[in-house]
Design a protein around this motif. Structure first.
Motif, mmCIF file in Angstrom:
data_model
loop_
_atom_site.group_PDB
_atom_site.id
_atom_site.type_symbol
_atom_site.label_atom_id
_atom_site.label_comp_id
_atom_site.label_asym_id
_atom_site.label_seq_id
_atom_site.Cartn_x
_atom_site.Cartn_y
_atom_site.Cartn_z
ATOM 1 N N ARG A 46 -38.317 39.342 2.073
ATOM 2 C CA ARG A 46 -37.077 38.886 1.460
ATOM 3 C C ARG A 46 -36.536 37.758 2.322
ATOM 4 O O ARG A 46 -36.843 37.659 3.516
ATOM 5 C CB ARG A 46 -36.053 40.016 1.415
ATOM 6 N N LEU A 47 -35.726 36.904 1.723
ATOM 7 C CA LEU A 47 -35.194 35.757 2.455
ATOM 8 C C LEU A 47 -34.373 36.190 3.667
ATOM 9 O O LEU A 47 -34.475 35.577 4.737
ATOM 10 C CB LEU A 47 -34.349 34.888 1.519
ATOM 11 N N ASP A 48 -33.585 37.257 3.547
ATOM 12 C CA ASP A 48 -32.791 37.689 4.689
ATOM 13 C C ASP A 48 -33.676 38.185 5.830
ATOM 14 O O ASP A 48 -33.362 37.981 7.001
ATOM 15 C CB ASP A 48 -31.753 38.747 4.294
ATOM 16 N N HIS A 49 -34.805 38.783 5.515
ATOM 17 C CA HIS A 49 -35.737 39.207 6.563
ATOM 18 C C HIS A 49 -36.401 38.002 7.209
ATOM 19 O O HIS A 49 -36.605 37.979 8.427
ATOM 20 C CB HIS A 49 -36.798 40.154 6.002
ATOM 21 N N ALA A 50 -36.747 37.005 6.405
ATOM 22 C CA ALA A 50 -37.328 35.777 6.952
ATOM 23 C C ALA A 50 -36.326 35.107 7.901
ATOM 24 O O ALA A 50 -36.698 34.653 8.985
ATOM 25 C CB ALA A 50 -37.728 34.828 5.831
ATOM 26 N N GLU A 51 -35.058 35.072 7.514
ATOM 27 C CA GLU A 51 -34.028 34.486 8.377
ATOM 28 C C GLU A 51 -33.891 35.274 9.675
ATOM 29 O O GLU A 51 -33.742 34.688 10.751
ATOM 30 C CB GLU A 51 -32.687 34.442 7.648
ATOM 31 N N THR A 52 -33.949 36.592 9.576
ATOM 32 C CA THR A 52 -33.859 37.444 10.765
ATOM 33 C C THR A 52 -34.999 37.143 11.730
ATOM 34 O O THR A 52 -34.787 37.005 12.940
ATOM 35 C CB THR A 52 -33.873 38.929 10.367
ATOM 36 N N LEU A 53 -36.220 37.033 11.206
ATOM 37 C CA LEU A 53 -37.372 36.735 12.060
ATOM 38 C C LEU A 53 -37.271 35.335 12.652
ATOM 39 O O LEU A 53 -37.635 35.120 13.810
ATOM 40 C CB LEU A 53 -38.677 36.908 11.296
ATOM 41 N N CYS A 54 -36.785 34.381 11.879
ATOM 42 C CA CYS A 54 -36.595 33.017 12.413
ATOM 43 C C CYS A 54 -35.627 33.032 13.580
ATOM 44 O O CYS A 54 -35.885 32.400 14.614
ATOM 45 C CB CYS A 54 -36.088 32.079 11.319
ATOM 46 N N ARG A 55 -34.533 33.751 13.438
ATOM 47 C CA ARG A 55 -33.569 33.840 14.546
ATOM 48 C C ARG A 55 -34.208 34.563 15.738
ATOM 49 O O ARG A 55 -34.075 34.126 16.875
ATOM 50 C CB ARG A 55 -32.307 34.586 14.108
ATOM 51 N N TYR A 56 -34.897 35.649 15.475
ATOM 52 C CA TYR A 56 -35.501 36.444 16.543
ATOM 53 C C TYR A 56 -36.503 35.614 17.345
ATOM 54 O O TYR A 56 -36.539 35.669 18.570
ATOM 55 C CB TYR A 56 -36.171 37.683 15.948
ATOM 56 N N TYR A 57 -37.352 34.855 16.642
ATOM 57 C CA TYR A 57 -38.382 34.051 17.311
ATOM 58 C C TYR A 57 -37.911 32.627 17.610
ATOM 59 O O TYR A 57 -38.691 31.784 18.045
ATOM 60 C CB TYR A 57 -39.658 34.016 16.467
ATOM 61 N N GLN A 58 -36.654 32.339 17.355
ATOM 62 C CA GLN A 58 -36.056 31.032 17.597
ATOM 63 C C GLN A 58 -36.831 29.914 16.890
ATOM 64 O O GLN A 58 -37.139 28.873 17.470
ATOM 65 C CB GLN A 58 -35.940 30.761 19.090
ATOM 66 N N LEU A 59 -37.104 30.158 15.619
ATOM 67 C CA LEU A 59 -37.766 29.167 14.766
ATOM 68 C C LEU A 59 -36.717 28.544 13.876
ATOM 69 O O LEU A 59 -35.747 29.189 13.486
ATOM 70 C CB LEU A 59 -38.844 29.833 13.901
ATOM 71 N N GLU A 60 -36.913 27.270 13.540
ATOM 72 C CA GLU A 60 -35.989 26.617 12.630
ATOM 73 C C GLU A 60 -36.741 25.697 11.677
ATOM 74 O O GLU A 60 -37.847 25.241 11.978
ATOM 75 C CB GLU A 60 -34.909 25.846 13.380
ATOM 76 N N LEU A 61 -36.131 25.460 10.558
ATOM 77 C CA LEU A 61 -36.678 24.568 9.554
ATOM 78 C C LEU A 61 -36.220 23.153 9.881
ATOM 79 O O LEU A 61 -35.028 22.923 10.095
ATOM 80 C CB LEU A 61 -36.111 24.986 8.195
ATOM 81 N N VAL A 62 -37.160 22.236 9.932
ATOM 82 C CA VAL A 62 -36.833 20.842 10.243
ATOM 83 C C VAL A 62 -37.443 19.948 9.178
ATOM 84 O O VAL A 62 -38.632 20.065 8.869
ATOM 85 C CB VAL A 62 -37.387 20.449 11.654
ATOM 86 N N LYS A 63 -36.631 19.079 8.634
ATOM 87 C CA LYS A 63 -37.114 18.153 7.617
ATOM 88 C C LYS A 63 -38.021 17.109 8.266
ATOM 89 O O LYS A 63 -37.682 16.532 9.308
ATOM 90 C CB LYS A 63 -35.950 17.455 6.941
ATOM 91 N N ARG A 64 -39.174 16.900 7.654
ATOM 92 C CA ARG A 64 -40.103 15.887 8.161
ATOM 93 C C ARG A 64 -39.648 14.502 7.729
ATOM 94 O O ARG A 64 -39.117 14.319 6.651
ATOM 95 C CB ARG A 64 -41.504 16.137 7.613
ATOM 96 N N LYS A 65 -39.897 13.548 8.587
ATOM 97 C CA LYS A 65 -39.581 12.155 8.246
ATOM 98 C C LYS A 65 -40.721 11.603 7.404
ATOM 99 O O LYS A 65 -41.868 11.909 7.608
ATOM 100 C CB LYS A 65 -39.412 11.317 9.508
ATOM 101 N N GLY A 66 -40.349 10.737 6.471
ATOM 102 C CA GLY A 66 -41.381 10.081 5.688
ATOM 103 C C GLY A 66 -41.320 10.412 4.326
ATOM 104 O O GLY A 66 -41.434 10.592 3.332
#
Length: 66
Positions: A46-66
C-alpha cells in the motif's frame, strides 16, 4: 530503465537489510507477512507502507532532469 523503479528500490532496501522481518515489522508497523510477500515479489505495498519504508531507509523520490 527498470520497469518498476520505486518498487525495485524498496524491495532492494528490504532484502539488503540484515535484520529479520520480525524486527523490521516491529520497527515500521508493517506486518511481517506483508514484508515477506513484498520481498519475495509475491505482492505489492500500500502507498502508506511504501512511504513508511522510504522514511525508514531514508529514500526519497527525485525528479530526473531532462
Amino acid at each position: 530503465m527498470a520497469e518498476h523503479p520505486i518498487t525495485d528500490k524498496l524491495r532492494e532496501a528490504v532484502l539488503d537489510d540484515s535484520q529479520s522481518f520480525n524486527s523490521l515489522a516491529a520497527e515500521t508497523g508493517i506486518s511481517r507477512p506483508t514484508l515477506v510477500r513484498f520481498a519475495k515479489g509475491d505482492g505489492t505495498l500500500r502507498l502508506d507502507h511504501a512511504e513508511t519504508l522510504c522514511r525508514y531507509y531514508q529514500l526519497e523520490l527525485v525528479k530526473r532532469k531532462g
